[in-house]
Design an enzyme around this catalytic site. Structure first.
Site, mmCIF file in Angstrom:
data_model
loop_
_atom_site.group_PDB
_atom_site.id
_atom_site.type_symbol
_atom_site.label_atom_id
_atom_site.label_comp_id
_atom_site.label_asym_id
_atom_site.label_seq_id
_atom_site.Cartn_x
_atom_site.Cartn_y
_atom_site.Cartn_z
ATOM 1 N N LYS A 50 37.238 33.490 2.990
ATOM 2 C CA LYS A 50 37.078 33.122 1.606
ATOM 3 C C LYS A 50 36.976 34.555 0.779
ATOM 4 C CE LYS A 50 31.944 33.517 2.081
ATOM 5 N NZ LYS A 50 30.748 32.641 2.706
ATOM 6 N N ARG A 84 18.728 28.368 2.331
ATOM 7 C CA ARG A 84 19.881 27.978 1.916
ATOM 8 C C ARG A 84 20.386 26.529 2.563
ATOM 9 N NH1 ARG A 84 25.839 31.120 1.383
ATOM 10 N NH2 ARG A 84 26.344 30.086 3.210
HETATM 11 C C1 LIG Z 1 30.410 33.398 3.684
HETATM 12 C C2 LIG Z 1 29.902 32.879 4.941
HETATM 13 C C3 LIG Z 1 30.219 33.608 6.498
HETATM 14 C C4 LIG Z 1 30.574 34.999 6.226
HETATM 15 O O1 LIG Z 1 29.703 35.896 6.101
HETATM 16 P P1 LIG Z 1 29.955 37.545 6.355
HETATM 17 O O2 LIG Z 1 28.636 37.936 5.781
HETATM 18 O O3 LIG Z 1 31.044 37.907 5.362
HETATM 19 O O4 LIG Z 1 30.412 37.529 7.533
HETATM 20 C C5 LIG Z 1 29.568 32.885 7.318
HETATM 21 N N1 LIG Z 1 28.965 31.734 7.241
HETATM 22 C C6 LIG Z 1 28.878 30.986 6.187
HETATM 23 C C7 LIG Z 1 28.248 29.583 6.108
HETATM 24 C C8 LIG Z 1 29.314 31.925 5.002
HETATM 25 O O5 LIG Z 1 29.088 31.041 3.740
#
Ligand SMILES: *Cc1c(COP(=O)(O)O)cnc(C)c1O
Length: 364
Positions: free
Chosen positions: A35, A128
Site C-alpha cells: 500500500k 483497531r
Molecule cells: C499497513 C498494514 C501492515 C503493514 O504495516 P508495516 O508497518 O508497514 O509493516 C500490516 N497489516 C495491516 C493490517 C496493515 O494495515
C-alpha cells in the site's frame, strides 16, 4: 519533469533479501505489503523476484495493479460488503472481523465457483480491527469452517497502528493459543513491521508463521525503537523538486500572525536574514514530516499544499532558481508521492537493466 520520485529497485531488493533471511531464521513467511507504493507493479515485481510469495494491500485497486504477478494476493483491510464480489474475484485471501461480511464473501464465492480464504483478525488491545470477544470469534470460525465458498486460512492480529500498543510474547501466545484451540492454524499472522523487534529478541513463539511487512521491507526499519536494520538502505525513495524562487528574507514574518489551516498559531524564531528557496512541491505530493533533505545544511522550514520552503543558508552548495533539491522519503511521504498524480515516478538500477536484457534476448 519535476517533482519526481526516484525508486531504486536494487536497494529495495536488498532490503527484501535482508528481511527474508531474518524472518526465515524464525520460520516466518512474509506477506509483502504494497500500500505504501500504491501497488505499483514494478516494485511488487521486485518483491516477488526476491522470493516473496504473498503480497497484500488494503485496497483492491492497488492489488489489481499486480493482478498478473504469480503470488498469493491478500486484502489486508477488512472488505466492504459492497465490494465483496471484487474481493473474491481479485484476492485469494482477505482479513475479516464481521459476520455479515463473511456471509457476503461466501455468497459471492459460491456464485463465482471459487473458494475464498479468510483470516480472522483478533484484537489484542490496539483497538483497531479484530474480534474482541472470544465467543464472537468462535462463532465466525464455525461459520467459516462450514461455509461452502470460504476456506478458514487462519488467525491474525494487528498492533501498533492505532493505540501504538506493542506486541509481546504474551500477546503472541494468546493468538497462537486461540489458533490451536479452534484448529485455525494454517496461517497465523502475528503482525506488521512493529513485531520485527520481538522476533529479533526471539520473543515470537514457534507456530506464528507469518508477518505482514511494509515499512521494514521498503525502508529497512522496525517500528518499536524505530531503528534501521543492519545491511538495509533507508534511501530507496528519493524525491527531486525544482527551485522556483531563491531569495534572502528575514526569518521573522512581518505583521500579526493568525491561525494556520490546522487552527494553530505558528511560532517563529528570529535568526536574522536567511537564504531561502521555494520548491515546486507541497503537502499534496508529500508528507513534510517524514522527508529529509539529502544535502547537508538544507533545512525544511515549512510547506503549504504546493510550496515547500527550505533554508539553504548553511549549505555549501549555492542553490539558485532552476536547481533541484533532493529529499529522502519515509513511509507517509512515499505513500503520498505515489498517490499524487503530479509526481513522476522514475525507476532506477539493475532490475530495469535485467528486464532490458531479457527483452533484447527475446528480439534476437
Ligand atoms: C499497513 C498494514 C501492515 C503493514 O504495516 P508495516 O508497518 O508497514 O509493516 C500490516 N497489516 C495491516 C493490517 C496493515 O494495515
Amino acid at each position: 519533469m519535476y517533482p519526481c520520485i526516484h525508486i531504486n529497485l536494487d536497494k529495495i531488493a536488498e532490503n527484501v533479501r535482508v528481511m527474508k533471511d531474518l524472518t526465515e531464521k524464525h520460520h516466518i513467511e512474509i506477506t509483502g505489503v504494497t500500500k505504501v507504493f500504491g501497488g505499483e507493479e514494478r516494485i511488487a515485481q521486485t518483491l516477488v523476484n526476491q522470493g516473496i510469495k504473498r503480497l497484500g494491500d488494503s485496497r483492491i485497486e492497488n492489488i489489481r495493479n499486480y493482478e498478473n504477478l504469480p503470488c498469493e494476493k491478500w486484502l489486508i483491510r477488512m472488505p466492504s460488503i459492497s465490494e465483496a464480489r471484487e474481493v473474491v474475484q481479485f484476492c485469494d485471501v482477505s482479513v475479516n472481523s464481521e459476520f455479515e461480511t463473511l456471509k457476503a464473501l461466501n455468497q459471492q464465492a459460491i456464485q463465482l465457483k471459487k473458494k475464498h480464504k479468510v483470516i480472522l483478525m483478533v484484537d489484542l488491545g490496539d483497538l483497531r480491527e479484530g474480534y474482541f470477544k472470544e465467543e464472537h470469534l468462535a462463532e465466525a470460525i464455525n461459520y467459516a469452517k462450514q461455509a461452502k465458498g470460504l476456506d478458514l486460512y487462519g488467525l491474525g492480529t494487528n498492533l501498533t497502528c492505532f493505540s501504538f500498543v506493542q506486541s509481546d510474547e504474551e500477546k503472541m501466545n494468546r493468538l497462537l493459543g486461540l489458533a490451536k484451540k479452534y484448529d485455525a492454524s494454517v496461517c497465523i499472522s502475528g503482525g506488521n513491521s512493529a513485531t520485527i523487534h520481538l522476533m529479533l529478541e526471539n520473543g515470537i513463539p514457534e507456530g506464528i508463521n507469518n508477518l505482514r511487512l511494509g515499512e521494514s521491507v521498503l525502508f529497512g526499519r522496525e517500528r518499536t525503537n524505530y531503528e534501521y536494520l543492519p545491511g538495509t538502505s533507508n534511501d530507496a525513495f528519493i524525491m527531486e523538486a525544482e527551485i522556483i524562487e531563491s531569495k534572502e528574507k528575514p526569518s521573522m514574518p512581518i505583521g500579526k500572525i493568525g491561525a494556520d489551516s490546522y487552527g494553530h498559531v505558528p511560532v517563529f524564531t528570529d535568526r536574522g536574514i536567511r537564504k531561502r528557496a521555494i520548491c515546486a512541491l507541497g503537502r499534496q505530493d508529500v508528507d513534510v514530516e517524514t522527508m529529509w533533505p539529502v544535502d547537508e545544511g538544507v533545512e525544511i522550514i515549512g510547506a503549504s499544499s504546493d510550496h515547500l520552503i527550505v533554508d539553504v543558508t548553511d549549505c555549501e552548495k549555492e542553490f539558485k532558481t532552476g536547481d533541484r533539491i533532493c529529499f529522502r522519503l519515509g513511509y507517509f511521504a512515499v505513500m503520498r508521492a505515489f498517490t499524487s498524480k503530479y509526481v513522476e515516478k522514475i525507476y532506477e538500477k539493475q532490475e530495469i537493466e535485467k528486464e532490458k536484457n531479457e527483452s533484447l534476448y527475446k528480439v534476437s
